[in-house]
Each structure stands twice: as structure tokens, then as C-alpha cells.
Scaffold this motif. Structure first.
Motif, PDB file in Angstrom:
ATOM      1  N   ARG A  94       0.823  -1.209   0.000  1.00 21.08           N
ATOM      2  CA  ARG A  94       0.000   0.000   0.000  1.00 21.08           C
ATOM      3  C   ARG A  94       0.861   1.265   0.000  1.00 21.08           C
ATOM      4  O   ARG A  94       0.605   2.207  -0.756  1.00 21.08           O
ATOM      5  CB  ARG A  94      -0.944  -0.006   1.205  1.00 21.08           C
ATOM      6  N   ASN A  98       1.114   4.091  -3.032  1.00 20.67           N
ATOM      7  CA  ASN A  98       0.818   5.499  -2.779  1.00 20.67           C
ATOM      8  C   ASN A  98       2.007   6.413  -3.062  1.00 20.67           C
ATOM      9  O   ASN A  98       1.828   7.568  -3.451  1.00 20.67           O
ATOM     10  CB  ASN A  98       0.318   5.677  -1.345  1.00 20.67           C
ATOM     11  N   ASN A 107      -4.106  10.936 -10.147  1.00 25.52           N
ATOM     12  CA  ASN A 107      -4.121  10.624  -8.713  1.00 25.52           C
ATOM     13  C   ASN A 107      -3.778  11.857  -7.877  1.00 25.52           C
ATOM     14  O   ASN A 107      -3.071  12.755  -8.319  1.00 25.52           O
ATOM     15  CB  ASN A 107      -3.090   9.532  -8.390  1.00 25.52           C
ATOM     16  N   ASP A 113      -4.370   8.162  -0.847  1.00 21.94           N
ATOM     17  CA  ASP A 113      -4.594   6.720  -1.027  1.00 21.94           C
ATOM     18  C   ASP A 113      -5.007   6.359  -2.454  1.00 21.94           C
ATOM     19  O   ASP A 113      -5.357   5.210  -2.733  1.00 21.94           O
ATOM     20  CB  ASP A 113      -5.631   6.189  -0.026  1.00 21.94           C
ATOM     21  N   ASP A 114      -4.941   7.340  -3.371  1.00 18.65           N
ATOM     22  CA  ASP A 114      -5.311   7.052  -4.761  1.00 18.65           C
ATOM     23  C   ASP A 114      -4.371   6.046  -5.410  1.00 18.65           C
ATOM     24  O   ASP A 114      -4.797   5.237  -6.244  1.00 18.65           O
ATOM     25  CB  ASP A 114      -5.298   8.336  -5.599  1.00 18.65           C
ATOM     26  N   TRP A 116      -2.995   3.461  -4.185  1.00 17.60           N
ATOM     27  CA  TRP A 116      -3.434   2.112  -3.819  1.00 17.60           C
ATOM     28  C   TRP A 116      -4.798   1.794  -4.427  1.00 17.60           C
ATOM     29  O   TRP A 116      -5.018   0.719  -4.966  1.00 17.60           O
ATOM     30  CB  TRP A 116      -3.490   1.982  -2.304  1.00 17.60           C
ATOM     31  N   ARG A 117      -5.710   2.759  -4.332  1.00 24.81           N
ATOM     32  CA  ARG A 117      -7.073   2.549  -4.834  1.00 24.81           C
ATOM     33  C   ARG A 117      -7.065   2.284  -6.330  1.00 24.81           C
ATOM     34  O   ARG A 117      -7.819   1.442  -6.825  1.00 24.81           O
ATOM     35  CB  ARG A 117      -7.928   3.783  -4.528  1.00 24.81           C
ATOM     36  N   TYR A 118      -6.197   2.983  -7.052  1.00 27.72           N
ATOM     37  CA  TYR A 118      -6.170   2.864  -8.514  1.00 27.72           C
ATOM     38  C   TYR A 118      -4.887   2.196  -9.014  1.00 27.72           C
ATOM     39  O   TYR A 118      -4.341   2.548 -10.056  1.00 27.72           O
ATOM     40  CB  TYR A 118      -6.360   4.243  -9.147  1.00 27.72           C
ATOM     41  N   ARG A 129      -6.259   7.095 -11.475  1.00 31.16           N
ATOM     42  CA  ARG A 129      -7.648   7.543 -11.429  1.00 31.16           C
ATOM     43  C   ARG A 129      -8.194   7.877 -12.818  1.00 31.16           C
ATOM     44  O   ARG A 129      -9.330   7.505 -13.165  1.00 31.16           O
ATOM     45  CB  ARG A 129      -7.771   8.764 -10.517  1.00 31.16           C
ATOM     46  N   ASP A 142     -12.596  -2.222  -8.628  1.00 30.20           N
ATOM     47  CA  ASP A 142     -12.490  -3.676  -8.768  1.00 30.20           C
ATOM     48  C   ASP A 142     -13.284  -4.214  -9.957  1.00 30.20           C
ATOM     49  O   ASP A 142     -13.126  -5.382 -10.332  1.00 30.20           O
ATOM     50  CB  ASP A 142     -12.934  -4.374  -7.482  1.00 30.20           C
TER      51      ASP A 142
END
Length: 210
Positions: A94, A98, A107, A113-114, A116-118, A129, A142
Motif C-alpha cells: 500500500r 501510494n 491521482n 490513497d489514490d 493504492w485505490r487505482y 484515477r 475492482d
């Protein structure tokens, strides 16, 4: 295309004599999507080769593995990790995401946290993003792992040049078959020669099965 003949050929030439159920299902989804709107078989071969490389031969949508050692971080992301930072960040996926993906590809900063999210997902590992937004899944990243959505992204990105601006028709057309240059559709020249060799094995299997 005769799928049995195709799978028999690639089982030997690319998969060491064995294919798992998931590998077959992954390739079936791509072959079925191609059969619905057939295009140049060289495009199909290069798509399959790209998936083979990007998914580590699983042929299914996957999530990027960011569990890097310090040496791995320096090899893959030298711009974003000094030697000391690589030691501090190693084996922390993570934090790595990041840092490596902050402030680019749409991002936010490291604290957003973008990264990790993307992080990379799918058959071609879309990242950032802006790329998730491009496919309408920014609120549900996901979805890039859904077989149907992953295939849609693969086809659209490679045919219409939505990843890098380069598209399959630039490298495979009536006058050109540029198996090495086609890597620019995804990622510059990274592993271009290896993927070209894989693609040529896929096109041989496709031609055998037609």
C-alpha cells in the motif's frame, strides 16, 4: 476458429504442455469477443500476447502485485525510491503504491490513497484515477477484474489507442507487421522483443485453427 485446435497448439508452444481451467476460460472470453466482431488476426494474437505478459500467463484479470523487495523497488521504480527509501518501503504494497503513483495519472498526493485505490488491475493493468474514470469505474475500481469489463478495456484500449495514443492498426495493417514496435500501445519498449515472440506463437496457433 476451431478452439480445440487453438488450445492444443498454445498448450505446447506457450504453456509447457498444460493449461488450467482458468487459463482456458480467460482465453475463451477473448476469442468469443473477437468472434462477435472479427478483426485482423494479428491484432488478436498481439492482444493475447499482451495478456500473457501482463497477467503472468494466468490469462485472467489480476491485481498488480506490489510486494517488492528493496532491490525490486529500485529496479521497477528507481525514480520514486532512493536506496534508503527502498529499504524503508519494501514489502509494504500500500505504501509503495501510494508513493509510486502519487500526483500522476489523475491521482492525488501520497496521503490521498489514490495510488493504492487505482493500482494496476485487469488484463492490461490499467493504473491511475484518470484511466479508471475513462472506463466509468472510478467509483468501483475492482470492476476492472470483471471478465467482461476487463475484455472490453483490453479491446478498446488496444484498438482505439486509449492507453498511450498508439493503436493496433498503427503496427498491423496492409503494409506493416511490426511485432516489436506494437509494444508502444501499452508500455514503450519494455520487453518488446519477448512479447513479439509470444505474439508470433499465438498467430501461428490462430492460423492453424482457422
Amino acid at each position: 476458429m476451431d478452439h480445440e485446435t487453438f488450445f492444443s497448439a498454445v498448450r505446447t508452444s506457450l504453456f509447457g504442455g498444460r493449461l488450467s481451467t482458468n487459463q482456458v476460460k480467460g482465453m475463451e472470453a477473448i476469442l468469443i469477443a473477437w468472434a462477435a466482431t472479427p478483426f485482423d488476426p494479428r491484432w488478436l494474437a498481439y492482444m493475447l500476447a499482451t495478456v500473457y505478459h501482463e497477467t503472468g500467463k494466468t490469462m485472467c484479470a489480476i491485481t498488480e502485485n506490489l510486494n517488492y523487495s528493496a532491490a525490486g523497488l529500485r529496479d521497477v521504480f528507481p525514480k520514486y525510491f532512493s536506496i534508503g527509501e527502498a529499504r524503508a518501503f519494501c514489502r509494504q504494497p500500500r505504501r509503495i503504491a501510494n508513493r509510486a503513483y502519487a500526483n500522476r495519472m489523475g491521482n492525488g498526493d501520497e496521503g490521498s490513497d489514490d495510488g493504492w485505490r487505482y493500482r494496476g488491475r485487469g488484463l492490461v493493468q490499467i493504473t491511475g484515477r484518470e484511466n479508471y474514470d475513462k472506463y466509468g469505474i472510478v467509483d468501483d475500481p475492482d470492476m476492472a477484474l470483471d471478465p467482461s469489463k476487463a475484455t472490453e478495456i483490453l479491446f478498446d484500449g488496444m484498438i482505439n489507442g486509449r492507453f498511450t495514443g498508439k493503436r493496433l492498426a498503427d503496427y498491423f495493417n496492409a503494409t506493416v507487421s511490426d511485432w516489436i514496435g506494437a509494444r508502444k500501445i501499452i508500455n514503450g519498449t519494455d520487453r518488446a522483443l519477448d512479447i513479439a515472440g509470444i505474439a508470433k506463437k499465438f498467430i501461428a496457433a490462430i492460423e492453424q485453427a482457422r
